[in-house]
Design an enzyme around this catalytic site. Sequence first.
Site, PDB file in Angstrom:
ATOM      1  N   SER A  56      -0.423   2.409  -1.360  1.00  0.00           N
ATOM      2  CA  SER A  56       0.810   2.015  -1.461  1.00  0.00           C
ATOM      3  C   SER A  56       1.124   1.599  -1.074  1.00  0.00           C
ATOM      4  O   SER A  56       2.125   0.038  -1.008  1.00  0.00           O
ATOM      5  CB  SER A  56       2.145   3.615  -0.668  1.00  0.00           C
ATOM      6  OG  SER A  56       2.269   4.300  -2.199  1.00  0.00           O
ATOM      7  N   LYS A  93       9.463  -2.225   3.958  1.00  0.00           N
ATOM      8  CA  LYS A  93      10.041  -1.545   3.283  1.00  0.00           C
ATOM      9  C   LYS A  93      11.314  -0.816   3.937  1.00  0.00           C
ATOM     10  O   LYS A  93      11.322  -0.724   4.790  1.00  0.00           O
ATOM     11  CB  LYS A  93       8.538  -1.203   3.290  1.00  0.00           C
ATOM     12  CG  LYS A  93       8.593  -0.203   1.890  1.00  0.00           C
ATOM     13  CD  LYS A  93       7.238   0.523   1.688  1.00  0.00           C
ATOM     14  CE  LYS A  93       7.082   1.904   1.197  1.00  0.00           C
ATOM     15  NZ  LYS A  93       5.969   2.561   0.599  1.00  0.00           N
ATOM     16  N   SER A 110       3.327   2.637  -3.673  1.00  0.00           N
ATOM     17  CA  SER A 110       5.460   2.731  -4.303  1.00  0.00           C
ATOM     18  C   SER A 110       5.626   1.558  -3.103  1.00  0.00           C
ATOM     19  O   SER A 110       6.880   0.723  -3.393  1.00  0.00           O
ATOM     20  CB  SER A 110       5.376   3.785  -2.678  1.00  0.00           C
ATOM     21  OG  SER A 110       5.348   3.869  -2.021  1.00  0.00           O
TER      22      SER A 110
END
Lengths: 95, 483
Positions: B171, B72, B147
């Site tokens: 997330s 990420k 997210s």
Amino acid sequence: MSPTDFDVEYVAELARIRLTPDEIETFRSQLGQVLEHVARLNEVDVSQVEPMAHSFPVYNVFREDEPRASLDRELALSNAPRQAQGLFIVTKVVE
Amino acid sequence: MEITSLTVHEIQDLLRSRQVSPMEVVEALGHRIETVDPVIHGYLSHDLDRAVLEVQNADVRLPLGGVPISIKDVINVKGHPCGCASKILQGYIAPYDATVVAKLRAAGAIPFGRVNMDEFAMGSSTENSAFGPSRNPWDLTRTPGGSSGGSAAVVAADEAYAALGSDTGGSIRQPAALCGCVGLKPTYGRVSRFGLVAFASSLDQIGPLTKDVRDAAILMNVIAGPDPCDSTSVNEPVPDFAADLEKGVKGLKVGLPKEYFVKGLDPQVETTVRAAIVHLESLGAEVIEISLPHTEHALSTYYIIAPAEASANLARFDGVRYGFRAKEVNGLLDHYGKTRGEGFGAEVKRRIILGTYVLSSGYYDAYYLRAQKVRTLIRQDFATAFEKVDTIVCPTSPTPAFKLGERTGDPLSMYLADIFTLAANMAGICGISIPCGFVEEEGKQLPVGLQILGKEFNECKVLQVAYAYEQSTVWHQAKPQIG
């Protein structure tokens, strides 16, 4: 706790964020709704409750005071938008 | 058989028996990305040449030897971009490895690519990415959640073997649910946050997104553990997270929180999750109704605490030491105001402003201090529940994947996407989302996630229940038809 005195422009200034007039309008209404929602916390009786900042107790963590390498100067400066002579260049602070 | 459709442990078996080479594993990934990423947009960038170079030294005997793990865009990998999907960090190259990345490397893995996300991990759909949203592999008109939506999308679309994400209010778990993969949020302090760009420091945790439960355990074995560089990492013994997987659920007590089955929960999702719970019962678990009485206040508490911490953490983006700097400024205040006004996206600005407000003089006690007290109550709810049960099961998300654009104009409706996940972050406990079925929307099959929550440092129990469920169902084997 009342969202009516929420001055988005003033708070943005505290946060050092310049907003456009459109953003001021939109954020005022959007954050107003959010503040209205979070005002429900007033219903909770917290008179006998300790606040918590962390899930678990946080203690200082010590290590031996021995010198060791830190981030290399060149590397630390490598992402700076402006730099010269091994220094960050900042915007003029004094007149 | 496509290599890219395999799990990490299946790849390892093939690598160790020399049925595939590490180079084939990397090249297959490159081909797959070329084929599907133009429609998924899971990667912000990836450097196949670098991975090809790194894989030449792969030692397949190591725990993750030769396996690329996608990262990420909020986790620092030395020499790779780390932009948090934000304009304000465009061009930033990480000068050091996050501890989790150093651990991945030591285990033989290849940190790979920069995976899309909501800017600074603030959001539930990846639509707050400054570089455009990712798409849900099960229906390209829908979001993958967020997210860590990019992480979930690339795993579900078989353009990653596994990925790391971060979870501040759901997330990891929410996008895993919406994309039909496995996502584990470890106990706060279990995994080092050193090198994770901070959003809300008392809530953030890094964790794995994987194709099955065993892979989640394998990744946890690599990334968990105390770290001298993170004083909030907890000095707890690190177990073998795969040790209890096959122990089954017979005799385990599973709590069903009544507050999670209420208005706002999609009826199809409810039916699917209730069926999963019946299935757990049929495997021998004892299901007990429990109460988490402060659940209805979790969202409000979270949206005071997380923005407050974010407003402090994001003060560092000042256009001096790194990142974007506004042009033509008139003095220092103008420099800050323009740099941050132009550099941050709308949601990040909203949250910084909200956080600044709840911490500001005259409002601190009414908002922030009160929220910290309610947080104590939420934590106590879980502590009381875990006296009676081993794990808690509930839906991960109140709805299946929603349409792109559907909630972008209404932040509050977007915040509701995390209503079932954020309490775990505030309590500091661990949780996982695993696939538990599908619902049909507009002719498309959309995955549903089952959330299993565990007491602090009890990831093993959570994984044990998750594995028992997964191995006796077929949901984790389903693959989306992309296109």
